[in-house]
Design a protein around this motif. Structure first.
Motif, short mmCIF file in Angstrom:
data_model
loop_
_atom_site.label_atom_id
_atom_site.label_comp_id
_atom_site.label_asym_id
_atom_site.label_seq_id
_atom_site.Cartn_x
_atom_site.Cartn_y
_atom_site.Cartn_z
N LYS A 150 -41.22 13.01 33.68
CA LYS A 150 -40.85 14.43 33.71
C LYS A 150 -40.73 14.98 32.29
CE LYS A 150 -38.48 14.46 38.16
NZ LYS A 150 -37.27 14.91 38.89
N ASP A 151 -40.77 16.30 32.19
CA ASP A 151 -40.59 16.95 30.90
C ASP A 151 -39.14 16.85 30.44
OD1 ASP A 151 -42.84 19.69 31.73
OD2 ASP A 151 -43.25 17.71 30.87
N ARG A 152 -38.96 17.00 29.14
CA ARG A 152 -37.61 17.03 28.60
C ARG A 152 -36.92 18.31 29.08
NH1 ARG A 152 -36.76 14.57 22.73
NH2 ARG A 152 -37.93 12.99 23.88
N GLU A 153 -35.68 18.16 29.53
CA GLU A 153 -34.97 19.26 30.20
C GLU A 153 -33.69 19.60 29.44
OE1 GLU A 153 -32.99 19.94 34.65
OE2 GLU A 153 -33.18 17.93 33.82
N THR B 46 -26.83 24.52 31.72
CA THR B 46 -27.83 24.84 32.73
C THR B 46 -27.19 24.80 34.11
OG1 THR B 46 -30.12 24.42 33.36
CG2 THR B 46 -28.69 22.50 33.18
N GLN C 226 -34.44 13.46 29.72
CA GLN C 226 -35.82 13.26 30.15
C GLN C 226 -35.88 12.07 31.08
OE1 GLN C 226 -38.69 12.92 26.95
NE2 GLN C 226 -40.33 13.58 28.31
#
Length: 122
Positions: free
Chosen positions: A43-46, A61, A39
């Protein structure tokens, strides 16, 4: 129930490497998958990568494929994230988490570590 403790973060120059560790304690990890998330500020947690503890099956990913590799040490109950060719956009707090499902969604992970900061300078 599982407890997770991350370590290994730090400051590194672009192109450098770091290895994060996630020490896991649980009655049995055999039913869990362990994931790495990150994160960045604002920003959002990725999702980054996950490994199925029992089989070692991994998934990364797209943005980290070929640069990051998740692995586990069965004897040490530890999951690693080897990060090579780091880029400034990899800067974030990195978390490991445990889930009883195979998922890339943070909401599917029940147990979380406290996080470790990774900063990549340009």
């Amino acid at each position: 129930q599982a407890q997770l403790v991350e370590s290994g973060g730090g400051l590194v120059q672009a192109g450098g490497s770091l290895r994060l560790s996630c020490a896991a304690s649980a009655r049995s990890l055999s039913t869990y998958s362990i994931g790495w998330f990150r994160q960045a500020p604002g920003k959002d947690r990725e999702f980054v990568a996950r490994i199925l503890w029992s089989s070692g099956l991994t998934y990364h990913t797209n943005s980290v494929k070929g640069r990051f590799r998740i692995s586990r040490d069965y004897a040490k109950n530890t999951v690693y994230l080897q990060m090579n060719d780091l880029k400034p956009e990899d800067t974030a707090v990195y978390y490991c988490a445990a889930s009883s499902t195979l998922s890339t969604m943070p909401s599917d992970y029940t147990y979380w570590g406290q996080g470790t900061q990774v900063t990549v300078s340009s």
